[in-house]
Design an enzyme around this catalytic site. Sequence first.
Site, mmCIF file in Angstrom:
data_model
loop_
_atom_site.group_PDB
_atom_site.id
_atom_site.type_symbol
_atom_site.label_atom_id
_atom_site.label_comp_id
_atom_site.label_asym_id
_atom_site.label_seq_id
_atom_site.Cartn_x
_atom_site.Cartn_y
_atom_site.Cartn_z
ATOM 1 N N CYS A 1 0.786 -1.403 -0.292
ATOM 2 C CA CYS A 1 0.120 0.074 0.008
ATOM 3 C C CYS A 1 0.811 1.236 0.042
ATOM 4 O O CYS A 1 0.600 2.120 -0.744
ATOM 5 C CB CYS A 1 -0.991 -0.124 1.364
ATOM 6 S SG CYS A 1 -1.738 1.551 1.371
ATOM 7 N N CYS B 1 -1.564 1.609 -3.021
ATOM 8 C CA CYS B 1 -2.533 2.739 -2.934
ATOM 9 C C CYS B 1 -1.917 4.194 -2.877
ATOM 10 O O CYS B 1 -2.395 5.217 -3.637
ATOM 11 C CB CYS B 1 -3.276 2.527 -1.562
ATOM 12 S SG CYS B 1 -3.401 0.780 -1.111
ATOM 13 N N LYS C 1 0.033 5.452 -5.973
ATOM 14 C CA LYS C 1 -0.972 5.346 -7.108
ATOM 15 C C LYS C 1 -1.644 6.609 -6.870
ATOM 16 O O LYS C 1 -2.377 7.347 -7.796
ATOM 17 C CB LYS C 1 -1.986 4.109 -6.781
ATOM 18 C CG LYS C 1 -3.095 3.852 -7.649
ATOM 19 C CD LYS C 1 -4.204 4.486 -7.286
ATOM 20 C CE LYS C 1 -4.616 4.270 -6.137
ATOM 21 N NZ LYS C 1 -5.269 2.975 -5.924
ATOM 22 N N TYR D 1 -9.537 -3.396 -10.398
ATOM 23 C CA TYR D 1 -8.998 -2.109 -9.895
ATOM 24 C C TYR D 1 -7.548 -1.481 -10.655
ATOM 25 O O TYR D 1 -7.723 -0.412 -11.002
ATOM 26 C CB TYR D 1 -8.601 -2.414 -8.647
ATOM 27 C CG TYR D 1 -9.527 -2.481 -7.416
ATOM 28 C CD1 TYR D 1 -10.308 -1.390 -6.778
ATOM 29 C CD2 TYR D 1 -10.321 -3.713 -7.247
ATOM 30 C CE1 TYR D 1 -11.132 -1.440 -5.806
ATOM 31 C CE2 TYR D 1 -11.360 -3.924 -6.282
ATOM 32 C CZ TYR D 1 -11.723 -2.577 -5.336
ATOM 33 O OH TYR D 1 -12.529 -2.951 -4.702
ATOM 34 N N GLU E 1 -7.277 1.737 -13.019
ATOM 35 C CA GLU E 1 -6.907 2.999 -12.373
ATOM 36 C C GLU E 1 -5.594 3.606 -13.179
ATOM 37 O O GLU E 1 -5.500 4.521 -13.284
ATOM 38 C CB GLU E 1 -6.500 2.817 -10.818
ATOM 39 C CG GLU E 1 -7.589 2.493 -9.901
ATOM 40 C CD GLU E 1 -7.321 2.290 -8.605
ATOM 41 O OE1 GLU E 1 -8.307 2.159 -7.867
ATOM 42 O OE2 GLU E 1 -6.096 1.882 -8.382
ATOM 43 N N HIS F 1 -26.795 21.524 -0.639
ATOM 44 C CA HIS F 1 -26.928 22.441 -2.012
ATOM 45 C C HIS F 1 -26.079 23.376 -2.282
ATOM 46 O O HIS F 1 -25.886 24.291 -1.319
ATOM 47 C CB HIS F 1 -28.420 22.769 -2.005
ATOM 48 C CG HIS F 1 -28.770 23.322 -3.401
ATOM 49 N ND1 HIS F 1 -29.015 22.418 -4.617
ATOM 50 C CD2 HIS F 1 -28.942 24.452 -4.123
ATOM 51 C CE1 HIS F 1 -29.119 22.916 -5.570
ATOM 52 N NE2 HIS F 1 -29.298 24.389 -5.371
ATOM 53 N N GLU G 1 -25.931 15.428 -2.826
ATOM 54 C CA GLU G 1 -27.455 15.748 -2.518
ATOM 55 C C GLU G 1 -28.232 14.889 -3.364
ATOM 56 O O GLU G 1 -29.360 14.477 -2.804
ATOM 57 C CB GLU G 1 -27.761 17.137 -2.729
ATOM 58 C CG GLU G 1 -28.158 17.700 -4.084
ATOM 59 C CD GLU G 1 -28.295 19.178 -4.025
ATOM 60 O OE1 GLU G 1 -29.346 19.517 -3.745
ATOM 61 O OE2 GLU G 1 -27.546 19.785 -4.738
#
Length: 460
Positions: free
Chosen positions: A42, A47, A50, A179, A183, A437, A442
Amino acid sequence: MPEQVDLFVVGAGSGGVRAARIAANHGARVMIAEEYRVGGTCVIRGCVPKKLMVYASRFAEEFEDAAGFGWSVPAPTFDWPKLIASKDKEIARLETAYIATLERAKVKIVKSRAVLKDAHTVKLLTTGETVRAKHILIATGAWPHHGAQIAGIEHVISSNEAFHLPQLPKRILIQGGGYIAVEFAGIFNGLGSEVTLVYRGEDILRGFDDDLRAHLHKEMERRGIKIVTRQIVEAIEKVEHGLCISLPDHESFTVDQAMFALGRHPNVSGFGLEKIGVRLAKNGGIAVNELSQSSIPHIGAIGDVTNRVNLTPVAIREGHAYADTVFGGKPTSVDHANVPTAVFSEPECGVIGLTEAQAIDLLPKVDIYKTSFRPLKATLSGRDTRVFMKLVVDGSNDRVVGCHIVGEGAGEMIQLLGIAVRMKATKADFDATMAVHPTMAEELVTLREKTASHVRAAAE
Ligand code: NDP
């Protein structure tokens, strides 16, 4: 007399480091061995680097979009070696921080490959020393594989090497539909490479919600990524100006780099597990119970080497739970259901819970609320892009059992939605929540119209 410890951890990735630190905090004498760099996949080649590269790649769109908001930006240029050097500097800083954390907790770090001599003895290959351990925790992760030994496979890199290429490839082939493939397709495309993604199945991201897959596919193509499905790379040949890629049912084409992202195999071989009788599961990972104990109870295993849910936060949770169980007097198991996850594609995806198809299989009544809309930012930027959102609702109790998002910030959104889904929030709870908003999120609390309702026939 060999050194004695309470816990010997093999592998200083996210899971191993967490287990070591927590066990030491509980008062255990802990040693951790790492043959490469502290931080594991990682931090060192997964991760974190990346995501830094994802950030880098996204500036391309930001520069383009700025014009619609009144900015004039001189033609941007990109410097690959500079990005790689900055990224490496940050990774080195993180590694140092990981080491410091372990040292503060009084965990002894040994930079060596460790092999099991017997069920309580570990041998450090760099020095030949042995260590006696009451408990051993295997946290060795997983390693990319390249599939079949096709002609020219020696020219193929994995994501490990992609982090250190000497230059940005002008044209790159990426094989895989998971993944890493999607990616890196986004990263290289954003940085300016011509990207061809080859996937053997019907559509990318098998296992994800079908609408999400189709939406992301379209968005990736909108950004110029060429996606070739139902094909497998047959051969790769080094030619004068690059690598010639042959597909069975397709014209061959030439690229500068070929990268495969075909999944990872758990790192289970070469350190004596077979010899001492640690049982493997059918999927190749170390078989463990809910407390992460292997078939030899004082030998535990956590993270990708167990091939359960292969995500960093899951490995960390498993490591923490293991230490609390064995050294904290608090048996703790990890709930592997409803794990939120993000795919840092461009645009990114955020997912939790059941897909529509899984819900239909499992539940007698399923209601679907979905929408696709042009984000506000795209009105002025003029970018041709749409956001996708879907809520999967259990029709018998109104609980939201799945949420699927494609769009900017989807990873951030799903982290918070994960709390609501884990707390068994109902669609009525979503509806009662006031919108913020103007945001994209939302839409998740203003989805009023069912777009589909699936009711299982009485006889089924
Ligand atoms: P994935 O398992 O996600 O995807 C592997 C892909 O390769 C699938 O599309 C699969 O096809 C295809 N494939 C497998 N074998 C072959 C073959 N022999 N020939 C052709 N295609 C093949 O693995 P990745 O490598 O993308 O990622 C590795 C792990 O890292 C994953 O488990 C993931 O959880 C983790 N990860 C998580 C990230 C995140 O959380 N954002 C980011 C990156 C990685 P098919 O679908 O048909 O099986």
